[in-house]
Design an enzyme around this catalytic site. Sequence first.
Site, PDB file in Angstrom:
ATOM      1  N   LYS A  96      13.674   1.490  -1.098  1.00  0.00           N
ATOM      2  CA  LYS A  96      13.002   2.754  -1.959  1.00  0.00           C
ATOM      3  C   LYS A  96      13.817   3.705  -2.146  1.00  0.00           C
ATOM      4  CE  LYS A  96       7.781   2.006  -1.505  1.00  0.00           C
ATOM      5  NZ  LYS A  96       7.783   1.008  -0.270  1.00  0.00           N
ATOM      6  N   GLU A 118       2.462  11.072  -5.837  1.00  0.00           N
ATOM      7  CA  GLU A 118       1.330  10.625  -4.685  1.00  0.00           C
ATOM      8  C   GLU A 118       2.111   9.585  -3.786  1.00  0.00           C
ATOM      9  OE1 GLU A 118       1.846   8.900  -7.328  1.00  0.00           O
ATOM     10  OE2 GLU A 118       1.519   7.125  -6.473  1.00  0.00           O
ATOM     11  N   SER A 385      13.296  -6.482   2.200  1.00  0.00           N
ATOM     12  CA  SER A 385      13.216  -5.042   1.422  1.00  0.00           C
ATOM     13  C   SER A 385      13.215  -3.870   2.476  1.00  0.00           C
ATOM     14  CB  SER A 385      11.862  -5.117   0.628  1.00  0.00           C
ATOM     15  OG  SER A 385      10.895  -5.421   1.488  1.00  0.00           O
TER      16      SER A 385
HETATM   17  C1  LIG Z   1       6.990  -0.078  -0.488  1.00  0.00           C
HETATM   18  C2  LIG Z   1       7.633  -1.390  -0.022  1.00  0.00           C
HETATM   19  C3  LIG Z   1       7.542  -2.572  -0.777  1.00  0.00           C
HETATM   20  C4  LIG Z   1       6.782  -2.667  -1.846  1.00  0.00           C
HETATM   21  O1  LIG Z   1       7.148  -2.343  -3.035  1.00  0.00           O
HETATM   22  P1  LIG Z   1       7.831  -3.159  -4.390  1.00  0.00           P
HETATM   23  O2  LIG Z   1       7.957  -2.064  -5.385  1.00  0.00           O
HETATM   24  O3  LIG Z   1       6.851  -4.235  -4.433  1.00  0.00           O
HETATM   25  O4  LIG Z   1       9.134  -3.658  -3.677  1.00  0.00           O
HETATM   26  C5  LIG Z   1       8.422  -3.700  -0.230  1.00  0.00           C
HETATM   27  N1  LIG Z   1       9.090  -3.671   0.918  1.00  0.00           N
HETATM   28  C6  LIG Z   1       9.091  -2.305   1.606  1.00  0.00           C
HETATM   29  C7  LIG Z   1      10.089  -2.484   2.876  1.00  0.00           C
HETATM   30  C8  LIG Z   1       8.334  -1.207   1.226  1.00  0.00           C
HETATM   31  O5  LIG Z   1       8.467  -0.189   1.675  1.00  0.00           O
END
Ligand SMILES: *Cc1c(COP(=O)(O)O)cnc(C)c1O
Length: 403
Positions: A96, A118, A385
């Site tokens: 993010k 938000e 992610s």
């Molecule tokens: C917020 C988040 C997601 C989901 O958001 P996407 O916009 O679908 O990528 C996935 N993995 C992590 C670690 C997150 O913090």
Amino acid sequence: MTNFNEQQFLADDEGNFGAYGGAHLPPFLVEPIAEVRRAYDEARLDPEFMAEYERLLRTYVGRPSLLYHAENLSRQLGGAKIYLKREDLNHTGAHKINHCLGEALLAKRMGKKKLIAETGAGQHGVALATAAALMGLDCEIHMGRIDVEKQHPNVLRMQLLGATVVPVDEGGASLKEAVDSAFAKYAEHYDEYFFGIGSVVGPHPYPSMVRDFQSVVGREAREQILEAEGRLPDVLVACVGGGSNALGLFSAFLGDESVRIVGVEPAGKGLASGRHAATMTLGTDGVLHGMRTRVLQDEAGNPAPVHSIASGLDYPGVGPQHVHLADQGRVEYVSVTDDQTLDAFQRLCRTEGIIPALESSHAVAQAIEMAPTMSPDSILVCNLSGRGDKDIDYVAEVLAARG
Ligand SMILES: *Cc1c(COP(=O)(O)O)cnc(C)c1O
């Protein structure tokens, strides 16, 4: 080999991905969002802006992130070589920060003083508050009162980073009310405020802009796999909440027909249970948060209650580009359950010494399904992610309850 034409997957000038996307806004938000669109249209073509963004990714986020060959896991499963794109190693522990820095940089370029957004679970709020601190901007995060109580550590983080957390008491006091509250405040003060959206969702230009800021993930992965293996991967896997980490990885490979691309949604307690957030799989067309997209909704068109073990994935909509990619047959969308996710979480901890976020564990679970069905000389790239430190108390609780 016939190639897909990458252009066919992008938005037109009005932000339409085929029949999806666009900017479906109440009158009071039309001009504020149009201003963001004009500013981003200029910024993305400005080499100085992009150079500054890339410099921050290098010096602050710690990019490029590793593309790690998970040899233990691959050997244990017996099949494809699994590579993990290590977004968990970024500053703040997830992908993010990539788009939050881009949004903060754009806000600064527009002469804004404050970032507003938000947040539900708080991950977006923390990443945005981080970017605001770095750029010397104020930050105001609206959060349902219920989430403020549930997500106390993230509230503390945001406050330590200098952000103001505004608890919202209206209605159900959760994410939906926080969205309305933040947009109302923004519309009143958009001369000073910039709205930071946390995924590839919302009105044009956000789905394209957030994707562009995340596309560094795929560009790096492509270069790294070519360096390591001398060829493109056979399969890409990423989890899909709103869909930003997935599009970040996918966007560099959309034109390569030989690369099979799979998005993974949360099936929660099971698709038949009604307790899931599998929007691509079970949603219907509708308008949500300023975009035409697929939505989990009731018969009156209200967003349905959603569930996932991973709080970052429980969203009743999805980025409009994903719907378009599915319609065009370019990306497949599948789902995995909470139980599969927990198993994948534990397995990655033990085989590789990596604690993945529960969101990312959905992608790992899908990799664990697919890898054994693939030949040993094939390659699967899985987007990790984020890191799972935020999830350990919850996982311990669930495992204890399981006995
Ligand atoms: C917020 C988040 C997601 C989901 O958001 P996407 O916009 O679908 O990528 C996935 N993995 C992590 C670690 C997150 O913090």
